[in-house]
Design a protein around this motif. Structure first.
Motif, PDB file in Angstrom:
ATOM      1  N   GLU A 129      14.571  13.505  -1.080  1.00 35.82           N
ATOM      2  CA  GLU A 129      14.100  12.270  -0.240  1.00 35.82           C
ATOM      3  C   GLU A 129      13.028  12.728   0.636  1.00 35.82           C
ATOM      4  O   GLU A 129      12.612  13.726   0.689  1.00 35.82           O
ATOM      5  CB  GLU A 129      15.182  11.834   0.721  1.00 35.82           C
ATOM      6  N   GLY A 130      12.326  11.475   1.285  1.00 35.99           N
ATOM      7  CA  GLY A 130      11.233  11.809   2.033  1.00 35.99           C
ATOM      8  C   GLY A 130      10.843  10.735   2.811  1.00 35.99           C
ATOM      9  O   GLY A 130      10.152  10.748   3.896  1.00 35.99           O
ATOM     10  N   VAL A 131      11.496   9.673   2.667  1.00 35.84           N
ATOM     11  CA  VAL A 131      10.963   8.061   3.333  1.00 35.84           C
ATOM     12  C   VAL A 131      11.355   8.145   4.586  1.00 35.84           C
ATOM     13  O   VAL A 131      10.265   7.758   5.673  1.00 35.84           O
ATOM     14  CB  VAL A 131      11.802   7.054   2.663  1.00 35.84           C
ATOM     15  N   SER A 132      12.537   8.700   5.232  1.00 35.08           N
ATOM     16  CA  SER A 132      12.672   8.563   6.706  1.00 35.08           C
ATOM     17  C   SER A 132      11.807   9.427   7.266  1.00 35.08           C
ATOM     18  O   SER A 132      11.216   9.143   8.432  1.00 35.08           O
ATOM     19  CB  SER A 132      13.993   9.136   6.845  1.00 35.08           C
ATOM     20  N   TYR A 133      11.263  10.765   6.906  1.00 37.91           N
ATOM     21  CA  TYR A 133      10.713  11.640   7.663  1.00 37.91           C
ATOM     22  C   TYR A 133       9.074  11.123   7.431  1.00 37.91           C
ATOM     23  O   TYR A 133       8.463  11.309   8.606  1.00 37.91           O
ATOM     24  CB  TYR A 133      10.694  12.875   6.925  1.00 37.91           C
ATOM     25  N   THR A 172       0.749  -1.196  -0.116  1.00 35.56           N
ATOM     26  CA  THR A 172       0.194  -0.002   0.048  1.00 35.56           C
ATOM     27  C   THR A 172       1.027   1.263   0.032  1.00 35.56           C
ATOM     28  O   THR A 172       0.539   2.326  -0.834  1.00 35.56           O
ATOM     29  CB  THR A 172      -0.982   0.108   1.137  1.00 35.56           C
ATOM     30  N   TYR A 173       1.920   1.101   0.710  1.00 34.31           N
ATOM     31  CA  TYR A 173       3.063   2.295   0.759  1.00 34.31           C
ATOM     32  C   TYR A 173       3.529   2.674  -0.689  1.00 34.31           C
ATOM     33  O   TYR A 173       3.408   3.730  -1.153  1.00 34.31           O
ATOM     34  CB  TYR A 173       4.135   1.978   1.629  1.00 34.31           C
ATOM     35  N   ILE A 174       4.026   1.565  -1.225  1.00 39.84           N
ATOM     36  CA  ILE A 174       4.696   1.750  -2.714  1.00 39.84           C
ATOM     37  C   ILE A 174       3.494   2.292  -3.655  1.00 39.84           C
ATOM     38  O   ILE A 174       3.741   3.135  -4.352  1.00 39.84           O
ATOM     39  CB  ILE A 174       5.413   0.416  -3.066  1.00 39.84           C
ATOM     40  N   VAL A 175       2.421   1.621  -3.732  1.00 42.88           N
ATOM     41  CA  VAL A 175       1.486   1.928  -4.703  1.00 42.88           C
ATOM     42  C   VAL A 175       0.870   3.197  -4.434  1.00 42.88           C
ATOM     43  O   VAL A 175       0.576   3.929  -5.447  1.00 42.88           O
ATOM     44  CB  VAL A 175       0.271   0.562  -4.687  1.00 42.88           C
ATOM     45  N   SER A 176       0.568   3.705  -3.295  1.00 44.29           N
ATOM     46  CA  SER A 176      -0.060   4.839  -2.984  1.00 44.29           C
ATOM     47  C   SER A 176       1.001   6.010  -3.362  1.00 44.29           C
ATOM     48  O   SER A 176       0.645   7.062  -3.817  1.00 44.29           O
ATOM     49  CB  SER A 176      -0.694   5.015  -1.855  1.00 44.29           C
ATOM     50  N   PHE A 177       2.241   5.700  -3.067  1.00 45.92           N
ATOM     51  CA  PHE A 177       3.195   6.577  -3.311  1.00 45.92           C
ATOM     52  C   PHE A 177       3.206   6.695  -5.037  1.00 45.92           C
ATOM     53  O   PHE A 177       3.329   7.913  -5.299  1.00 45.92           O
ATOM     54  CB  PHE A 177       4.740   6.368  -2.759  1.00 45.92           C
ATOM     55  N   ALA A 178       3.143   5.761  -5.597  1.00 46.75           N
ATOM     56  CA  ALA A 178       3.276   5.589  -6.943  1.00 46.75           C
ATOM     57  C   ALA A 178       2.170   6.596  -7.611  1.00 46.75           C
ATOM     58  O   ALA A 178       2.125   7.283  -8.704  1.00 46.75           O
ATOM     59  CB  ALA A 178       3.324   4.285  -7.761  1.00 46.75           C
ATOM     60  N   GLY A 189       2.787   6.685   1.890  1.00 46.91           N
ATOM     61  CA  GLY A 189       2.675   6.899   0.598  1.00 46.91           C
ATOM     62  C   GLY A 189       2.654   8.585   0.378  1.00 46.91           C
ATOM     63  O   GLY A 189       3.563   9.132  -0.623  1.00 46.91           O
ATOM     64  N   VAL A 190       1.529   9.001   0.761  1.00 44.77           N
ATOM     65  CA  VAL A 190       0.962  10.191   0.430  1.00 44.77           C
ATOM     66  C   VAL A 190       2.218  11.122   1.111  1.00 44.77           C
ATOM     67  O   VAL A 190       2.576  12.355   0.419  1.00 44.77           O
ATOM     68  CB  VAL A 190      -0.157  10.822   1.089  1.00 44.77           C
ATOM     69  N   LEU A 191       2.626  11.048   2.316  1.00 49.48           N
ATOM     70  CA  LEU A 191       3.564  11.854   2.999  1.00 49.48           C
ATOM     71  C   LEU A 191       5.007  11.834   2.283  1.00 49.48           C
ATOM     72  O   LEU A 191       5.690  12.825   1.930  1.00 49.48           O
ATOM     73  CB  LEU A 191       3.795  11.393   4.393  1.00 49.48           C
ATOM     74  N   THR A 192       5.363  10.693   1.786  1.00 50.08           N
ATOM     75  CA  THR A 192       6.574  10.578   1.020  1.00 50.08           C
ATOM     76  C   THR A 192       6.692  11.503  -0.260  1.00 50.08           C
ATOM     77  O   THR A 192       7.490  12.192  -0.716  1.00 50.08           O
ATOM     78  CB  THR A 192       6.929   9.327   0.710  1.00 50.08           C
ATOM     79  N   GLY A 193       5.339  11.375  -0.874  1.00 50.56           N
ATOM     80  CA  GLY A 193       4.867  12.008  -2.005  1.00 50.56           C
ATOM     81  C   GLY A 193       5.166  13.671  -2.064  1.00 50.56           C
ATOM     82  O   GLY A 193       5.454  14.250  -2.647  1.00 50.56           O
ATOM     83  N   LEU A 194       4.431  13.936  -0.666  1.00 46.26           N
ATOM     84  CA  LEU A 194       4.474  15.421  -0.417  1.00 46.26           C
ATOM     85  C   LEU A 194       5.845  16.048  -0.191  1.00 46.26           C
ATOM     86  O   LEU A 194       6.620  17.013  -0.693  1.00 46.26           O
ATOM     87  CB  LEU A 194       3.811  15.445   1.020  1.00 46.26           C
ATOM     88  N   PHE A 195       6.802  15.031   0.318  1.00 51.09           N
ATOM     89  CA  PHE A 195       8.113  15.534   0.555  1.00 51.09           C
ATOM     90  C   PHE A 195       8.958  15.537  -0.670  1.00 51.09           C
ATOM     91  O   PHE A 195       9.785  16.524  -0.792  1.00 51.09           O
ATOM     92  CB  PHE A 195       8.846  14.516   1.751  1.00 51.09           C
ATOM     93  N   ARG A 196       8.737  14.712  -1.450  1.00 53.36           N
ATOM     94  CA  ARG A 196       9.495  14.560  -2.619  1.00 53.36           C
ATOM     95  C   ARG A 196       8.947  15.347  -3.648  1.00 53.36           C
ATOM     96  O   ARG A 196       9.840  16.191  -4.486  1.00 53.36           O
ATOM     97  CB  ARG A 196       9.395  13.125  -3.260  1.00 53.36           C
ATOM     98  N   PHE A 197       7.707  15.800  -3.905  1.00 54.40           N
ATOM     99  CA  PHE A 197       7.375  16.701  -4.914  1.00 54.40           C
ATOM    100  C   PHE A 197       6.797  17.988  -4.698  1.00 54.40           C
ATOM    101  O   PHE A 197       6.987  18.855  -5.444  1.00 54.40           O
ATOM    102  CB  PHE A 197       6.339  15.840  -5.626  1.00 54.40           C
ATOM    103  N   VAL A 198       6.444  18.036  -3.409  1.00 59.84           N
ATOM    104  CA  VAL A 198       6.050  19.553  -2.973  1.00 59.84           C
ATOM    105  C   VAL A 198       7.145  19.997  -2.100  1.00 59.84           C
ATOM    106  O   VAL A 198       7.328  21.249  -2.232  1.00 59.84           O
ATOM    107  CB  VAL A 198       4.918  19.474  -2.068  1.00 59.84           C
TER     108      VAL A 198
END
Lengths: 438, 331
Positions: B297-301, B223-229, B283-292
């Motif tokens: 990076e953003g995975v650790s946070y 779910t993490y990877i898919v929602s991030f994608a 997934g959403v949080l990582t996306g926010l960190f990486r794109f916004v």
């Protein structure tokens, strides 16, 4: 709708190969016989005999006291030696009738006489079951005549015969299904007479193909009886799990099977009903599995109720090495006792001797792995219930549905931190129940 | 009274799986990634791993001794924390920094909150973020090529000076600046990045072992990877650019984080529903960190912030007991 299985549960080493292929052998007792007046769920029976009285095989020596209670029947003839407290496999000191066996096995009048149950009224059938002292032989020991008398007999849709025998090591039901399958099918037909709208289901775990085959053959001509092979998984034989697996109906802790139109009886109970009703033979014996890695020759015995377990262990060739733990019943829900100088009772299906005590392990902190939740057949969160229990947080325990726990032991079994989840939850549940009664 | 048998409450049988065997399994699952790291970055990767593992173990042991607590039977959880931390560090990190990270993970994040099972954040990730905040430039200097023959002193004192490799952009950095990346190289892992995150292949082999051993389920990682994608597809600004999407999934710490960090029992939700919610949140949080956000990076946070809402997720996804009817009372 039948699902044939249930959520959660565990697959474990079942140990059944130790004794499953050993035909049941009949045992004759040597020493004094001990008949505890409580071998069932409910009130203790009242003794009907006193010191010095002569008793016969099949004689009622204790009478059901109140609605939820059961008669106690002598399995030997002899003299009443005394009535005193004795330790039982339930771990309690219980008033018991001690009988000196005269080894003559003189029977009461009419013992073993054939009766045509098709000509008996429903009331007569229920009375015969009650008189015979039949209780749930699967372990809970609930008086069977009470189970057979729900509020409205016409609202029962299914009579389920429990042949799951999901506890590891136990093979007594299996042997019964192989050796006395006819009694089970006939017994079910008797029970079905009490419930005009019910269909009979005999549910057997699919690790017992021989038993399924045998019972299917015998039930082939019974249009109203279905033999169902359910998935092998502990606790498939739990009442709530079995009702769900066979009918799709859900029970919670406050409901009885009859509330969802079901009556559930163990195969042994149904065979006992047949003997009581059609053969006028009360409950004097039961099949017991003697197994475990400490037992010389694991096997199954047809043992008289009241016989001392030490004689049974002797009959099984004694111990091949010193046991560290003796369990009465299955390893998942059975009771460990510090001695085996105890009488056979109606509800104990096995004596298991283990060289190692697997439960004697050190507890480590919970790592929240969630295995207990994953395997809980009732969808509870045992790790959180355990915490609530340990800190006496009754409100939290209730909110987490702790009262729904059936004590099956799956959570403790799977716990990688070896926490005594089941023990704490069951204890907390009992404490809260006691508080509520006040 | 040796003739009395043991008594205890049922059940009398226990599954052979213990905390220790679970930790062992996770360590075994990280071996492919660790070996690849040594192949990719050279022996200095092994040195960093040894430093964090030893720092973690010694910290836990000393803490227990000094606080006069019983030293728990060794369950390898400290080894695992140290190993995971090392895999999240750049190979050029000075050894004292790696050691500091190990001490922080065990002392501050784990032991001060009550030891195993009580930490509310993943210790290794919390330590990584601590180092990231404290030493931002050293923590984000990634090199690829090995040094030909460094002296032992240089090795211990300061990795980056002697590493003559290409320090600079990781694939994620390249993507951020609009370049394309070599996906095959990324999948195999011959790229810049932290010690253990580069090889998706090695990580997936390890993850497959964990799934096979039933240590983890795929609910959180997938779910993490898919929602991030999906987030990357919608908000990444590149649409259906497979090079970009796969590059984002394979790049950075996503694979390592999704399979090995987000699945940490202690700091992830228990129920199926909760795990799915958690995965989507990450997934959403990582996306926010990486794109916004401005970082690459953003995975650790994402994971340590996700850890913080786990108690809340657990509360709202509390399961309903079997056979229990919905209570409709107006109380």
């Amino acid at each position: 709708m039948a699902r044939l299985t249930f959520m959660g549960g565990i697959h474990t080493y079942d140990g059944k190969e130790l004794s499953m292929d050993k035909p049941t052998t009949v045992l004759l007792p040597k020493g004094d016989m001990v008949f505890p007046l409580t071998q069932h769920f409910g009130a203790a029976a009242k003794p009907l005999v006193s010191k010095g009285d002569e008793v016969l095989v099949g004689q009622k020596i204790g009478e059901a006291d109140g609605l939820i209670s059961s008669n106690i029947i002598s399995s030997v003839s002899g003299t009443v030696k005394s009535i005193e407290k004795r330790l039982t496999t339930a771990g309690k000191m219980i008033d018991s009738i001690i009988i000196t066996n005269d080894n003559e096995y003189k029977k009461i009048d009419g013992f073993g006489q054939d009766r045509d149950y098709t000509k008996m009224s429903e009331a007569d059938i229920r009375k015969a079951v009650k008189e015979a002292g039949i209780v749930g032989l699967g372990g809970a020991g609930f008086p069977t005549h009470v189970k057979l008398t729900p509020k409205d007999s016409t609202k029962i849709d299914y009579v389920i015969v429990n042949g799951a025998e999901c506890e590891p090591y136990l093979t007594s039901d299996y042997r019964l299904m192989l050796e006395e399958a006819d009694k089970i099918v006939e017994g079910l037909k008797i029970v079905l007479r009490l419930f005009p709208n019910a269909k009979g289901i005999i549910a057997i775990e699919d690790n017992k193909p021989e038993a399924i085959k045998k019972i299917k053959e015998l039930a082939a001509n019974e249009s109203n009886v279905e033999v169902v092979s359910v998935k092998t998984k502990y606790p498939q034989g739990g009442e709530r799990q079995l009702v769900y697996a066979t009918t799709g109906r859900k029970l919670n802790s406050r409901k009885l099977p009859s509330d969802v139109g079901c009556v559930v009886n163990n195969v042994g109970t149904v065979a006992a009903i047949y003997m009581a009703v059609a053969k006028n033979t009360p409950l004097t014996h039961r099949i017991i599995t003697i197994s475990g890695d400490a037992i010389s020759e694991a096997q199954n015995f047809y043992a008289p109720i009241g016989m001392n377990y030490s004689e049974i262990i002797e009959a099984a060739g004694g111990f091949k090495s010193n046991p560290k733990k003796i369990v009465f019943g299955g390893p998942m829900m059975g009771l460990a006792m510090y001695t085996y100088d105890l009488p056979v009772t109606k509800t104990t299906s096995a004596l298991l001797g283990f060289i190692e005590d697997e439960a004697a392990v050190e507890e480590t902190p919970c790592i929240k792995c969630g295995k207990c939740y994953e395997h809980c057949p009732l969808n509870l969160m045992p790790n959180m219930l355990e915490m609530a229990g340990r800190f006496n947080e009754d409100d939290k325990f209730l909110k987490l549905d702790g009262m729904e726990c059936c004590g099956c032991g799956c959570c403790s079994y799977v716990c990688p931190a070896n926490r005594s989840l089941t023990q704490t939850i069951v204890q907390t549940k009992q404490t809260i129940q006691t508080k509520m009664k006040r | 009274m040796s003739d009395l048998f043991n008594v205890s409450a049922a059940p009398h049988k226990r599954s052979p799986i213990t905390t220790k065997t679970i930790m062992q399994d996770v360590i075994i699952a990280l071996i492919p990634a660790s070996l690849f790291a040594i192949f990719n970055f050279g022996l200095r990767a092994l040195l960093v791993i040894l430093a964090t593992v030893l720092a973690s173990c010694i910290t836990e042991y000393l803490y227990c001794r000094l606080m006069k607590k019983p030293v728990n039977p060794w369950d390898y959880s400290d080894v695992l924390t140290g190993l995971l931390l090392a895999l999240n560090l750049p190979v050029s990190i000075p050894i004292w920094m790696a050691v500091l990270g190990g001490v922080f993970a065990i002392l501050i994040v784990k032991m001060l909150y009550g030891g195993i099972g009580q930490n509310f954040m993943n210790p290794a990730l919390a330590a990584r973020v601590f180092l990231l905040i404290s030493f931002p430039s050293r923590m984000s200097t990634f090199v690829l090529n090995q040094v030909s023959s460094p002296g032992i002193k240089d090795y211990l004192r300061d990795g980056v000076l002697v590493l003559d490799g290409v320090s600079g952009a990781t694939p994620l950095g390249q993507l951020k600046s609009g370049e394309t990346v070599d996906l095959l190289k990324m999948f195999v892992g011959h790229i810049g990045g932290t010690i253990g995150e580069t090889s998706a292949l090695a990580l997936i082999i390890g993850a497959a072992y964990l799934v096979y051993r039933k240590v983890i389920s795929l609910r959180i990682p997938l779910t993490y990877i898919v929602s991030f994608a999906v987030f990357a597809l919608i908000f990444g600004g590149h649409g259906f650019d497979m090079n970009f999407l796969l590059g984002q999934v394979l790049g950075g710490g996503l694979i390592l984080g999704a399979f090995f960090m987000a699945t940490d029992y202690v700091t992830s939700p228990t129920t199926e529903k909760g795990q799915i919610l958690f995965g989507v949140f990450l997934g959403v949080l990582t996306g926010l960190f990486r794109f916004v956000g401005s970082g690459v990076e953003g995975v650790s946070y994402a994971i340590i912030i996700g850890n913080l809402i786990v108690p809340l997720i657990d509360k709202v996804t509390r399961p309903r007991a079997f056979g229990k009817e919905r209570v409709k009372d107006g109380k």
